[in-house]
Structure formats: structure tokens, C-alpha cells
Design a protein around this motif. Structure first.
Motif, PDB file in Angstrom:
ATOM      1  N   THR A 245       0.958  -1.475  -0.152  1.00 58.83           N
ATOM      2  CA  THR A 245       0.032   0.060  -0.059  1.00 58.83           C
ATOM      3  C   THR A 245       0.910   1.128   0.041  1.00 58.83           C
ATOM      4  O   THR A 245       0.589   2.166  -0.655  1.00 58.83           O
ATOM      5  CB  THR A 245      -0.831   0.269   1.339  1.00 58.83           C
ATOM      6  OG1 THR A 245      -1.719  -1.006   1.188  1.00 58.83           O
ATOM      7  CG2 THR A 245      -1.764   1.029   1.313  1.00 58.83           C
ATOM      8  N   ARG A 246       1.935   1.135   0.721  1.00 60.88           N
ATOM      9  CA  ARG A 246       2.859   2.411   0.644  1.00 60.88           C
ATOM     10  C   ARG A 246       3.498   2.794  -0.853  1.00 60.88           C
ATOM     11  O   ARG A 246       3.423   3.790  -1.165  1.00 60.88           O
ATOM     12  CB  ARG A 246       4.012   1.894   1.614  1.00 60.88           C
ATOM     13  CG  ARG A 246       4.756   3.250   2.336  1.00 60.88           C
ATOM     14  CD  ARG A 246       5.839   2.847   2.976  1.00 60.88           C
ATOM     15  NE  ARG A 246       7.035   2.351   2.338  1.00 60.88           N
ATOM     16  CZ  ARG A 246       8.069   2.768   1.799  1.00 60.88           C
ATOM     17  NH1 ARG A 246       7.808   4.081   1.747  1.00 60.88           N
ATOM     18  NH2 ARG A 246       8.793   1.891   1.005  1.00 60.88           N
ATOM     19  N   GLN A 247       3.977   1.790  -1.408  1.00 64.27           N
ATOM     20  CA  GLN A 247       4.280   1.688  -2.798  1.00 64.27           C
ATOM     21  C   GLN A 247       3.073   2.453  -3.827  1.00 64.27           C
ATOM     22  O   GLN A 247       3.221   3.066  -4.573  1.00 64.27           O
ATOM     23  CB  GLN A 247       4.826   0.538  -3.213  1.00 64.27           C
ATOM     24  CG  GLN A 247       6.222   0.079  -2.707  1.00 64.27           C
ATOM     25  CD  GLN A 247       6.511  -1.317  -3.113  1.00 64.27           C
ATOM     26  OE1 GLN A 247       6.055  -1.761  -4.101  1.00 64.27           O
ATOM     27  NE2 GLN A 247       7.645  -1.718  -2.439  1.00 64.27           N
ATOM     28  N   GLU A 248       1.892   1.706  -3.306  1.00 67.20           N
ATOM     29  CA  GLU A 248       0.865   2.235  -4.214  1.00 67.20           C
ATOM     30  C   GLU A 248       0.663   3.945  -4.167  1.00 67.20           C
ATOM     31  O   GLU A 248       0.191   4.564  -5.081  1.00 67.20           O
ATOM     32  CB  GLU A 248      -0.585   1.562  -3.938  1.00 67.20           C
ATOM     33  CG  GLU A 248      -1.574   1.723  -4.604  1.00 67.20           C
ATOM     34  CD  GLU A 248      -2.936   0.559  -4.223  1.00 67.20           C
ATOM     35  OE1 GLU A 248      -3.339  -0.252  -4.987  1.00 67.20           O
ATOM     36  OE2 GLU A 248      -3.261   0.670  -3.144  1.00 67.20           O
ATOM     37  N   LEU A 249       0.771   4.066  -2.739  1.00 68.07           N
ATOM     38  CA  LEU A 249       0.595   5.722  -2.281  1.00 68.07           C
ATOM     39  C   LEU A 249       1.709   6.403  -3.125  1.00 68.07           C
ATOM     40  O   LEU A 249       1.284   7.283  -3.492  1.00 68.07           O
ATOM     41  CB  LEU A 249       0.631   5.752  -0.734  1.00 68.07           C
ATOM     42  CG  LEU A 249       0.752   6.884  -0.186  1.00 68.07           C
ATOM     43  CD1 LEU A 249      -0.613   8.064  -0.483  1.00 68.07           C
ATOM     44  CD2 LEU A 249       0.994   6.976   1.293  1.00 68.07           C
ATOM     45  N   TYR A 250       2.859   5.976  -3.119  1.00 69.75           N
ATOM     46  CA  TYR A 250       3.986   6.647  -3.635  1.00 69.75           C
ATOM     47  C   TYR A 250       3.763   6.753  -5.044  1.00 69.75           C
ATOM     48  O   TYR A 250       4.121   7.973  -5.416  1.00 69.75           O
ATOM     49  CB  TYR A 250       5.487   5.887  -3.285  1.00 69.75           C
ATOM     50  CG  TYR A 250       6.001   6.392  -1.959  1.00 69.75           C
ATOM     51  CD1 TYR A 250       5.066   6.496  -0.604  1.00 69.75           C
ATOM     52  CD2 TYR A 250       7.218   6.558  -1.779  1.00 69.75           C
ATOM     53  CE1 TYR A 250       5.599   6.906   0.433  1.00 69.75           C
ATOM     54  CE2 TYR A 250       7.997   6.899  -0.595  1.00 69.75           C
ATOM     55  CZ  TYR A 250       7.011   7.026   0.428  1.00 69.75           C
ATOM     56  OH  TYR A 250       7.586   7.341   1.908  1.00 69.75           O
ATOM     57  N   ARG A 251       2.972   5.648  -5.738  1.00 68.53           N
ATOM     58  CA  ARG A 251       3.070   5.897  -7.203  1.00 68.53           C
ATOM     59  C   ARG A 251       1.956   6.942  -7.505  1.00 68.53           C
ATOM     60  O   ARG A 251       2.114   7.694  -8.629  1.00 68.53           O
ATOM     61  CB  ARG A 251       2.657   4.529  -7.819  1.00 68.53           C
ATOM     62  CG  ARG A 251       3.916   3.673  -7.894  1.00 68.53           C
ATOM     63  CD  ARG A 251       3.312   2.501  -8.825  1.00 68.53           C
ATOM     64  NE  ARG A 251       2.272   1.624  -8.324  1.00 68.53           N
ATOM     65  CZ  ARG A 251       2.507   0.528  -7.431  1.00 68.53           C
ATOM     66  NH1 ARG A 251       3.672   0.270  -7.009  1.00 68.53           N
ATOM     67  NH2 ARG A 251       1.436   0.027  -7.049  1.00 68.53           N
ATOM     68  N   LEU A 252       0.890   6.843  -6.550  1.00 68.64           N
ATOM     69  CA  LEU A 252      -0.030   7.876  -6.696  1.00 68.64           C
ATOM     70  C   LEU A 252       0.430   9.229  -6.725  1.00 68.64           C
ATOM     71  O   LEU A 252       0.269  10.371  -7.408  1.00 68.64           O
ATOM     72  CB  LEU A 252      -1.383   7.535  -6.073  1.00 68.64           C
ATOM     73  CG  LEU A 252      -2.288   8.736  -6.009  1.00 68.64           C
ATOM     74  CD1 LEU A 252      -2.980   8.874  -7.611  1.00 68.64           C
ATOM     75  CD2 LEU A 252      -3.472   8.238  -5.215  1.00 68.64           C
ATOM     76  N   LEU A 253       1.260   9.647  -5.723  1.00 67.14           N
ATOM     77  CA  LEU A 253       1.728  10.894  -5.310  1.00 67.14           C
ATOM     78  C   LEU A 253       2.803  11.229  -6.414  1.00 67.14           C
ATOM     79  O   LEU A 253       2.768  12.474  -7.070  1.00 67.14           O
ATOM     80  CB  LEU A 253       2.683  11.055  -4.099  1.00 67.14           C
ATOM     81  CG  LEU A 253       1.779  10.623  -2.717  1.00 67.14           C
ATOM     82  CD1 LEU A 253       2.687  10.401  -1.614  1.00 67.14           C
ATOM     83  CD2 LEU A 253       1.016  11.716  -2.629  1.00 67.14           C
ATOM     84  N   ASP A 254       3.460  10.341  -7.098  1.00 70.90           N
ATOM     85  CA  ASP A 254       4.480  10.466  -8.109  1.00 70.90           C
ATOM     86  C   ASP A 254       3.634  10.873  -9.322  1.00 70.90           C
ATOM     87  O   ASP A 254       4.024  11.919 -10.065  1.00 70.90           O
ATOM     88  CB  ASP A 254       5.262   9.460  -8.453  1.00 70.90           C
ATOM     89  CG  ASP A 254       6.167   9.201  -7.368  1.00 70.90           C
ATOM     90  OD1 ASP A 254       6.514   9.973  -6.562  1.00 70.90           O
ATOM     91  OD2 ASP A 254       6.932   8.174  -7.258  1.00 70.90           O
ATOM     92  N   ALA A 255       2.495  10.187  -9.724  1.00 66.79           N
ATOM     93  CA  ALA A 255       1.742  10.711 -10.907  1.00 66.79           C
ATOM     94  C   ALA A 255       1.299  11.999 -10.680  1.00 66.79           C
ATOM     95  O   ALA A 255       1.050  12.576 -11.826  1.00 66.79           O
ATOM     96  CB  ALA A 255       0.761   9.551 -11.087  1.00 66.79           C
ATOM     97  N   LEU A 256       1.011  12.478  -9.492  1.00 68.78           N
ATOM     98  CA  LEU A 256       0.171  13.745  -9.339  1.00 68.78           C
ATOM     99  C   LEU A 256       1.345  14.617  -9.357  1.00 68.78           C
ATOM    100  O   LEU A 256       1.102  16.004  -9.004  1.00 68.78           O
ATOM    101  CB  LEU A 256      -0.659  13.774  -8.239  1.00 68.78           C
ATOM    102  CG  LEU A 256      -1.959  12.927  -8.218  1.00 68.78           C
ATOM    103  CD1 LEU A 256      -2.603  12.897  -7.085  1.00 68.78           C
ATOM    104  CD2 LEU A 256      -2.954  13.702  -9.322  1.00 68.78           C
TER     105      LEU A 256
END
Lengths: 296, 296, 296, 296
Positions: free
Chosen positions: B282-293
Motif C-alpha cells: 500500500t505504501r508503494q501504491e501511495l507513492y506511485r499515486l503521489l508521483d503521478a500527481l
């Protein structure tokens, strides 16, 4: 280890007319338990309005109760909390103050999660070296503990020596737990004592309840200990109308404080808000019942 | 009176690796709100894990937050309690410490009893002379407050100046309350800001939420204030994937602490137990979303 | 066995102005799913107001849906019930009518009792020879099913082939269940599709939801199947404002019926009572959002 | 109008060993009520496992009960439903079958919403011309009805003539409702009769409960009617151990079916699943209590 087997009086927290903790009424309440030949008292439970006390008030109450007990009765201190750190801190404090045992219900969790409940008790067991009484009271905690989970707590956590069972119907749950834990877990009833006779018949080791005439429960318990179930039942049934009446949902605490006031043990029957309180009609109904049972 | 209109950052309570309150992380969190141009901060709410803090810790946190705010942002202190006396005492303490306002949810009652809820707020209103923000969050409090009751609180208790509305669906409730209270009650949204645009469109005066990029909410709010709803919507929708992601049930707090840690504002993302925490996936999923934004 | 992988449209039950089942609106709803390239439809779920239909109405609706599907889409029939006998009877009836699968949530139990839940599913699995979709929706059923229990259902009951996961936060639960069940259990999302992208990323095999533009969800799904997560995310985020809006607590069904009416697929947006309905302000807000997203 | 004042036997629904409705056991149950001199019987309540019956089974049961009653006792039919349309349809059907009255609890609503509850009863009152017994049982319905709301139902809806009060503590609520409604609303107790004496003392007009020896409740009622409260109390307290025992949470229905089987009135004590059932130890405990009370 000091065994807790027997009848424990769940102490109410006395307040004065302005809602302040009335510390000076504590000795009389402890004396009631002593004179009733109770095994112990329990403070800071639901009956003690623990959730409506500040940390400082909690410490004041438990400290004074322990001081007044002077070893005449055991003192079990409720340390249930909404978080693990608080529960541990409160339990450690109870140890420091000289408590005989701590009583702890699970912290509320958003979703039934027994692993989290186990970790909570494990943290507590690591922090204290006195017996832990697990309180199984799903109506208050919103956590349902299956029989197998209770057995696991008992088997894996050395300090978990007792259970306060308030998950009705309690008689079959006593039997089911005893089947798994044998003599390694002492089971107390609660819930006002409304199933005291059946619980003791099935192997419960006592009860922890706030019924305002603990001496009656002690006599029932003694008859059972002396293998006189007939006498126990007769006595229990005789006072069942009151046991049932006091255990009424919502107003039970208010009713008991009223009885204790009538008995001269409390100066004020006030309960903290928000809470249900009895009205005058109910007070009179209660008094008539006490009169009919020749209780003063 | 100081108006609270605008965006308020709901502060998490920082803990260190051993679970102790990490007071030294508080200044950075307050600075985040100041730099984001927030109207204020709110401490000791659900986001602040208030129910898992001791009284002493609560005082430590609110005292430090108020000190760090130095008048740059307002400080609203959560003082919700399980009893009236505690809530009053905490509110009075907040006043003494210099809080701008107090935020209070109803104390839990065994049965829906709006008269008891009213008395609870009345006691608080009698004890403080700063604005009260009524928190309407039935999922946490188990108390449902109808629109007419909220209007009554506002009309009869002078200190009740604001509502933090977290009873979904919030947009129609904003409209329904505004119809009864007009300008006399300021309504804040919450719930992670997932309906910020609709709430502001319908007349809400801001939001109080823990979304970890409060500067984005401030920009949405400013567009709305400047009558640029199209720009507000565009900005809001751009970040909605994250607003939604952070608002996930149970793990919202853990997610936000993780983001604040990534932003360098928290040293440790720990939450107190029992609570749900995110795992590595989940932490990685969160990080990917932050990166995408493109959020750092 | 026919695989259910893909997007399923949760059908609402159409009513006329007087509250009677409007059977003649069913074909258009099935056609929507067919044209959207959905894998299937699901009728008699929460979205289908199953709990507010008589047995005769339920049979009428499922029979007509199956008839209209004509093999173009699969038909999963909700057969959740408040008792085992009813659930079995409804499931057997669904088999007789030609359903592809049945979807079943646990019957409510007074206390969390997973053994009773297992027996309920076992009775159903013994009675039907089509796939069972276990619905994990604790907010509706009040039953919380841990990951290990879901794995047990899948391993011990051959018919349990799918899970409709609506226990937020769903993304980590997808991952946790996949770890235990691998390919032996297909996991569908739900909850309006608000976490469709994350669920599919973590291995969910589709979703079953009532979002009123199922064609959008199908396109997101197809991008994911074709290993184009970027395109999937872009499309998903584009429509997230509406996905979120439709999923509002309490009024979600009313909102979707309103959209379907605007799309010409329902003659009447009525929902049965007691239920929350949208007001005119909300209807206009919804319409503006549809316009902004250029949805007709 | 036929007055319902008096004791009503809440009928269980008999099932055979395979779980099918055992219609042929119905006459004996009706005869029990007749011989006990009950005022009436009530079928399809919680005790009748109404929520675990299909529509066809419900009709079968109520039809047969009414046929067997042959005017010897009144028949109140439970028609509580999860939706307004179903509740109305079931109530109309009860009228057609010849029911004396219908008993209806509020439909569950996601949020406490008394206006929706009022509309539900209004729809029912418009559809039937026989007395409506409002069932106030928040533990089952999750709807809490304040005293003022109950008075409103009675004042505005002509058919609302009775209340079945199962919102503990019931004695003060009897008094509070009587104060508002006087003689215009008849109040029945329930909850196994555990507060029958107090309820009657405060003006309740009878009780509707499934206690397996309704003749005992009738005798208590008759003493109260003849202004012999002392005799009423004595009799009531004599059997209180059993009244309390049968009323145990979760297993009450199973216990009563066991007693009725022992009395020769049921061929099978089966309850439908999922439900708690008594084990052999509990059966023996029950039998010993019946023996001690010399009940056969």
C-alpha cells in the motif's frame, strides 16, 4: 499468587451534589465489602463510571480504595482504555498503587479483529506482574471474544488468570470455556448477578458485580462452596426480584446508588452525565421492593 | 470574535518509534499549515488520535500547538469526551491555554437522546467564552443529529458558532442546515475533503480535514471565494484521486502520516494501537499515486 | 464453468410511479449492460432493493432479467436472506430460472459467529451447482469475514468461486486474500467502483457495481487487461468525480436511478421506502456534473 | 372495536425435523392459549421466527392460526417488514385472513429518522382498518422511539391503538407514555415478562410474550385486575426464576420450544438457522428448574 475466588463488590464512584468525586465516601463502601465478607472490591469498572473520570480522578479513586482496603479485601482496578498505551500506563500505575489485579476489557476496534485484541492483552501482560482479569462484555466493548480466543489468551499470556464473563447467555459460555481451560482460568460472573446460581453451578469461581447487598451474594456463594445448592438456590431466588430490578438496562447504576444512599453508605446518589437517572416514581417502586424483601 | 472561515489543517499527533508523543515534530506541522495559508489548525481530533492520549499528553500537545501557532493560524482544540464533566474541564483548559475555539462531538449515549446531547452542549457553552465547533460525525459518536436539532443548538447556545459536518451525504445536509440557520452558523466540511467542492458550492465556510496537502484545499477554497467555480472544480478534480485515496476507511490516518513523513514533516509515521496500519504494498501504491500527481 | 471475469452491471429494480415493479423497464437495463460490453448483470442485490421486494416480486424480476439476457450476458442473482432455509430456497429457484451464479451475503447473526456463517454457505453449496459469489459487505450484513475465513470458504466449498469484496479498505484486502487463494477465487470489487483501478492492479478479476455508465468501467477494465495501466488510470480518474458522487452514502441508489432516467433507461426514478431520496438541488448538482463530464 | 387488554401468547412457529413448517402443531399451541385463558395469541413475531419464513410460509402460519382460533382468542399478526410496501401488503393480507390486529415494528433505516418511521406507520394506517400494535423493540429494529414520538403516532393515526413496549427499562417508559396518552393507547409489555408486575402496576394493559406457561401470567394479570397486588407479586416472584431463565439472550426461543416440547405441545424444538440453540447441559439445567418449580 493471591487467589481471587469469591464475591467481589463492584464499587461505584461516589460524587457530591456538584458532581465532584466524593473521596470521603470511599471508606464506607470498602467497609461494606469487608463486613459482607466479600473476597474483594473492584473499582473503576463500568459501575465506577470509569469512562467519565479524568486520569487524575481515576488515580485518586483507586489510590484511596487501595489504602482503605488495608489488605482486608483484594482490590481489582479497572484499567480498560481506548488505546494500548493508555491501558498499559493505567495498569502499571495500578501495580504501583498496590492493586491486587487489573481488570481490562478490549479496546474498541473499528472491525472485529482478534489479532489486535490479542496484541492489546499481550502488551498489558508484558507490563504487569499481577493477575489480569479479562472483561468479556461485548455490549460495552463491541468486541466479541469466542471461547477459543479466550482459551488462547489464558494459555499464551501467563498473567491472564481470570475472566469476568458478561456475554449472555453466560451459563453455557462458562461450561464451554471450562471445557477448554479447566482450572487454569477462573471465571467470574457479572451482569448484576442475575445468573449467579447457574454460573456457580457450572464452575464459575465467583462474581464481580455491583449489587448493593453483596452480603446476600456472599451467602449464596458460601452455600455453593459448602455443597448446599438447594439452600443457595432458595436464598438466590428469594432476592431475585431485587437482583433483576437493580440490573435494569441504563438505570442500574442509578438504582444501586439510590440503594446505597438509603443504606447510609453514600451521601449522594448522583451519576455523571450523560446517563439515565431514575425518577421519583421509580425510586418509590424500588423502596417498596426493598421493604417487601425486608432489606434496610 | 475571530472568524474561522477557511481551510483548517487537522493535525495528527506525532509519535516516536517507541510510541511516545514526539513534541518536537509539532512545529513543522504547524508551519505546514501556515505556509499553506490555512486559516487554522485543529488538534486533538480523531485525526490527532485524541482518544488514545492520556490527559497529560493531550495537554502537552494542545499547549505546544498553541504556542507554535503564535497567532499565525487559529487553533481549534478537540475536547470531545465520554462525559460532560470531562468535556467541560478539557474545554476550560483549552481556553486557559489560549485556544481560538473548541471542537466537540456528542458524548456517546446508550440510546439516541437529543435532550441529553443538548444538555451536554449547554454545559460546555456555559463554561467557555470562545466559539464551539459542534462535530457532527455519527460514525464515530453514534449520535445522529437531525437538521432541526443542529439549528436549535445554534439558536439557543450563543457559543455554538460552527458545525463540522461529517454526516454523509454532506452536500444536501449543508443546504438543509443553511436554510434554517442562514449566516448564524458556519459549516465546515470534513471527511478528508472528498466533497469539498460541493460543500463550498452549497455555502459551507471551509473545511477542517487532515488531507496532507492542505495547500491544495486552500487554492480550491480561494477560487471559490473569488467566484471561480470552474477553476476550483478543475483543481479539485485533479487531486481527487489522492483525496479519495487518503480518505480510505480505517487506514486514512496511517496513509496521511506516511505522506507527511515523505514530505519531511514527520520523523515517524507510527499510529497508536489498536489501529489499522498500511503495509508495504500500500505504501508503494501511495507513492506511485503521489508521483503521478507530481506531489513531493 | 462459465467464467465471470469482467464488469458486471448491478441492476436497479425499476418501479412505476405507484411503487409497483415496472417489469417493462427491465429489457432496456439489460440492453445497457449488453451494449456496454459488460460480462454480466447482477440483479436482486442491495442496488436492486432486494430487501424491499416480496418473494413474488423477486421471482418476477430475476425471471425477467434472465429471459432478457438471452445468453448475451451472464446473470448473477442475489439470494441473500435472513435465514438459511430462505437463502437455499431462493438459490435453488435461481438455478431453476437459469441463473449463471448466485450472490450471497451472510445472514445476520446476533453475535459474530463464523462457524454459523460457514454452515450457512455450506447449506447453500450443497443445494446449488452453479458458482456462489460470496458478498463481503459488513456495513450491510454486520458480519466481518477475516481473510483466513474467506480462504476457508473457498477451499472447503467447491461452489464458492468468487468474492464480491465490499469491506473497505478493499485494495489491501484484495492482496491479502490473493496471497491465500491464488487463482482459485475470483475477486470482484464493488462500492460504486471508487477503487476499481487499485483493485484491478492488485489482481481483482472485475467489479460488480451499479455505476450508471458501466461502459466507462468496461473501458478501464479493458485497458488493464491489455496491460495499459496508464490509460486505465487516466480514464478512471477522468470520471472519478462522478464515480465518487454516485457512491454517496444513503442516496447512491436514488442518484443512479436519476441518471438512468436521464439516459432514457428508466421511466421513473422512484425508490421504495424507507429510503433516502435526492432533492431538486441535488438533482441539479448531479446534472451539472454530468454536463461537465459531457455525459448524456 | 375488540379490546386486546390482557395476556397474549406469542406463538413460536413449529418446524419438523427437516426444518419445514409443521402446520399440524399449530392447533395445540392455540389451544394452550385458550386453556390458559389468554386474551389472544400473536403469530409471526420475533418469537415466531418471522424473519426466517418465506412469504408463503408466513401466510400458511397466520392463516392456520386464525382458523384454529375460531374466535376463542384474538389473533394479532406480526407484519413487520424491511420496506413499506411489503409491510402494507402483509398487513392487508392479515386483514383479509381475519386477523384481529397487526403488530408492526419500524422498518430499519440507515439513520435514525423519525419522519420516515412516521410515514411508514401512516402508510399502514391508511391501508388497514384494524388496530395496529406498534412494536417498540430497538434492540431488534435499531430504531429508538422517544415517548413524544409514540404519543404522536397514537394521536395522529387512529389505527394506532396499542404499543408493545420492549425498550428497557420498561417501567419508567410505561409511566412516561401514559402521562402523554392517558387511556387512548394500550401498552403491552414483552421481553419475556420479566417486568410484568411493574408494568401492570404502572398501567400497562397486559403483555404479549412467549413465556411457555402463559397460564401463570394470566393469573398474575387477574390478581392485578382484581386489585390484589400482593397476590400478584407473590405469584410472579415464585416463577421469576423461570421467567428470567427463559428470557436469556439468544437462546430464549430455543429454551421455550424445549419447554413446549416437554409439555407435549411441540413435536420438535428445532429453530431455523442461523440461531443459537441450547446444548444438553442447558437442557438439563432447564429441566431441573422446571422440576423445582413443579411445572410439568
Amino acid at each position: 499468587m493471591i487467589g481471587l475466588e469469591g464475591i467481589h463488590f463492584m464499587m461505584p464512584t461516589p460524587f457530591d451534589e456538584r458532581g465532584k468525586v466524593d473521596e470521603e465516601s470511599i471508606p464506607a463502601l470498602v467497609d461494606l465489602a469487608v463486613k459482607a465478607d466479600c473476597r474483594g472490591v473492584v473499582c473503576l469498572g463500568v459501575m465506577g463510571e470509569a469512562s467519565r473520570l479524568t486520569d487524575a480522578e481515576s488515580r485518586l479513586v483507586s489510590g484511596r480504595v487501595i489504602k482503605e482496603a488495608r489488605g482486608r479485601v483484594t482490590v481489582t482496578v479497572g484499567t480498560s482504555s481506548t488505546g494500548t498505551e493508555m491501558a498499559v500506563q493505567r495498569s502499571v500505575q495500578a501495580v504501583d498503587l498496590g492493586a491486587t489485579a487489573v481488570m481490562v476489557a478490549p479496546a474498541p476496534v473499528a472491525k472485529q479483529n482478534l489479532d489486535a485484541v490479542f496484541d492489546y492483552y499481550k502488551a498489558m501482560a508484558s507490563a504487569v506482574n499481577i493477575p489480569i482479569v479479562v472483561q468479556d462484555y461485548p455490549k460495552e466493548s463491541n468486541v466479541f471474544m469466542p471461547v477459543s480466543f479466550i482459551a488462547r489468551l489464558c494459555q499464551e499470556l501467563e498473567e491472564v488468570k481470570y475472566l469476568k464473563l458478561e456475554d449472555p447467555p453466560t451459563p453455557p459460555k462458562v461450561t464451554a470455556i471450562k471445557k477448554l481451560t479447566g482450572e487454569s482460568l477462573g471465571i467470574f460472573g457479572g451482569l448484576g448477578g442475575t445468573f449467579l446460581y447457574e454460573e456457580l453451578s457450572r464452575g464459575a469461581c465467583g462474581t464481580m458485580t455491583g449489587f448493593a447487598y453483596p452480603e446476600i451474594l456472599v451467602r449464596v456463594y458460601n452455600h455453593m462452596s459448602q455443597r448446599e445448592p438447594g439452600k443457595a438456590a432458595e436464598l438466590f431466588y428469594r432476592y431475585l426480584p431485587l437482583i433483576r430490578y437493580e440490573a435494569q438496562e441504563g438505570i442500574g447504576l442509578s438504582l444501586r446508588k439510590e440503594v446505597l444512599k438509603r443504606r447510609g453508605l453514600l451521601r449522594c446518589s448522583r451519576v455523571r452525565q450523560p446517563a439515565a437517572e431514575i425518577d421519583e416514581v421509580t425510586r418509590q417502586e424500588l423502596y417498596r421492593l426493598l421493604d417487601a424483601l425486608e432489606l434496610t
